[in-house]
Each structure stands twice: as structure tokens, then as C-alpha cells.
Design a protein around this motif. Sequence first.
Motif, PDB file in Angstrom:
ATOM      1  N   LYS A  56       1.728   9.680   2.515  1.00 27.66           N
ATOM      2  CA  LYS A  56       3.054   9.777   1.458  1.00 27.66           C
ATOM      3  C   LYS A  56       3.226   9.261   0.685  1.00 27.66           C
ATOM      4  CE  LYS A  56       5.282  13.292   3.752  1.00 27.66           C
ATOM      5  NZ  LYS A  56       3.915  13.585   4.974  1.00 27.66           N
ATOM      6  N   VAL A  57       3.186   9.168  -0.963  1.00 27.42           N
ATOM      7  CA  VAL A  57       3.865   8.317  -1.877  1.00 27.42           C
ATOM      8  C   VAL A  57       5.026   7.329  -1.890  1.00 27.42           C
ATOM      9  CG1 VAL A  57       3.783   8.249  -4.118  1.00 27.42           C
ATOM     10  CG2 VAL A  57       2.508   9.765  -3.005  1.00 27.42           C
ATOM     11  N   GLY A  58       4.801   6.400  -1.403  1.00 23.46           N
ATOM     12  CA  GLY A  58       6.115   5.271  -1.687  1.00 23.46           C
ATOM     13  C   GLY A  58       5.530   4.828   0.001  1.00 23.46           C
ATOM     14  N   ALA A  59       4.772   5.007   0.830  1.00 22.88           N
ATOM     15  CA  ALA A  59       4.719   4.335   1.674  1.00 22.88           C
ATOM     16  C   ALA A  59       3.320   4.229   2.590  1.00 22.88           C
ATOM     17  CB  ALA A  59       5.356   5.717   2.818  1.00 22.88           C
ATOM     18  N   GLU A  60       2.294   5.225   2.787  1.00 23.44           N
ATOM     19  CA  GLU A  60       1.218   5.091   3.186  1.00 23.44           C
ATOM     20  C   GLU A  60      -0.232   5.099   1.552  1.00 23.44           C
ATOM     21  OE1 GLU A  60       3.023   7.503   6.311  1.00 23.44           O
ATOM     22  OE2 GLU A  60       2.416   7.968   4.361  1.00 23.44           O
ATOM     23  N   VAL A  61       0.572   5.741   1.074  1.00 25.07           N
ATOM     24  CA  VAL A  61       0.077   5.455  -0.484  1.00 25.07           C
ATOM     25  C   VAL A  61       0.372   5.500  -2.023  1.00 25.07           C
ATOM     26  CG1 VAL A  61      -1.271   7.340  -2.285  1.00 25.07           C
ATOM     27  CG2 VAL A  61      -1.289   8.015  -0.111  1.00 25.07           C
ATOM     28  N   THR A  62       0.201   4.287  -2.505  1.00 29.91           N
ATOM     29  CA  THR A  62       0.685   3.245  -3.515  1.00 29.91           C
ATOM     30  C   THR A  62       0.943   4.641  -4.826  1.00 29.91           C
ATOM     31  OG1 THR A  62      -1.524   2.534  -4.614  1.00 29.91           O
ATOM     32  CG2 THR A  62      -0.277   0.793  -2.987  1.00 29.91           C
ATOM     33  N   PRO A  63       1.878   3.786  -5.667  1.00 34.69           N
ATOM     34  CA  PRO A  63       1.898   4.980  -6.899  1.00 34.69           C
ATOM     35  C   PRO A  63       0.700   4.803  -7.204  1.00 34.69           C
ATOM     36  CG  PRO A  63       3.972   3.697  -6.064  1.00 34.69           C
ATOM     37  CD  PRO A  63       2.795   3.163  -5.523  1.00 34.69           C
TER      38      PRO A  63
END
Length: 158
Positions: A56-63
Motif C-alpha cells: 500500500k502507498v503510504g505504508a509499505e510503498v512511499t509516494p
Amino acid sequence: MSGAGAVEAKLAELGLTLPEVVPPLAAYQPAVQSGPYIYTAGQLPMVEGKLPVTGKVGAEVTPEEAKQLARTCALNALAAVKSVAGDLDRIKRVVKVVGFVASASDFTGQPGVLNGASELLGAVLGDKGVHARSAVGVAVLPLDAPVEVEIQVELEQG
């Protein structure tokens, strides 16, 4: 006319290569034509048959990572368009981009993520790459991909 033209020369100038079309994950085509329009299926950020990152973006993946993945999705979408059009120089304009971002519950930066796709299309196609767009946050995407992008293009007639 088929092969590499001005659009692919621009991709090369940007240090990019048009990838092979990502094979469908289910019962659909990567792109279809209806009249002067080509509609792509949602394109995941696949690189050589694999997702470079999941989550998820904002969790495991940065913007910032997600923005680069959206750029990859747009490149894959252009490959799907070429598979139907034969030549990317036939693109009259990108009409619409729809992007989905698998988002952490508090992430609201979907438009910034989708700028990766929009900016790539603009860099490659110039004014023909200017489009309408939707950026949608979702709970989950196929294969736990962080981003998925589909595009609609209008072709030159004749």
C-alpha cells in the motif's frame, strides 16, 4: 506503417525503451480499438514480468516510489496501445487517464502518485499527451500492486 517512429525516438531520448506488452492476468485483452479510440486494460507496473514492489502507498510503498511505478504503468500502457495501433505516431491525443492507487487508510496523495503517469505521457507526446484524469484510492489491487493505470487514446484517421 509499423515500427519505431518519432514517439519511440522521444522515448529513447528520455532513456526509455518501450517494453513488451504485459500479458493479461485473466480473461481480457491488453488493449482494444473502437472507432478511432484505443482503450487499454489497467496496466500494472510490471517490469520483465514481475512487480518490482508490492503493498500500500503510504505504508509499505512511499509516494515517490509509487509515482515512479505509475510512470512504469504508463509505459506499459503505451506498449499496449502500440500492439493495436501498430505505430505510436498515430496517436492524435491521450483523451483520458484513470489511475488506481492501493492506499493506506490515511493516504490522500493519489493525484501526486498519478502525476508519474501524466508527466511521462506529456514528456513523450507533448501537447498530444495532455489529458483528463481520475486518481482513485482503493483498498487493494491485483497481485498487491501499489498502482494501476489505464489510458484512452484517439488515433489519427487514415
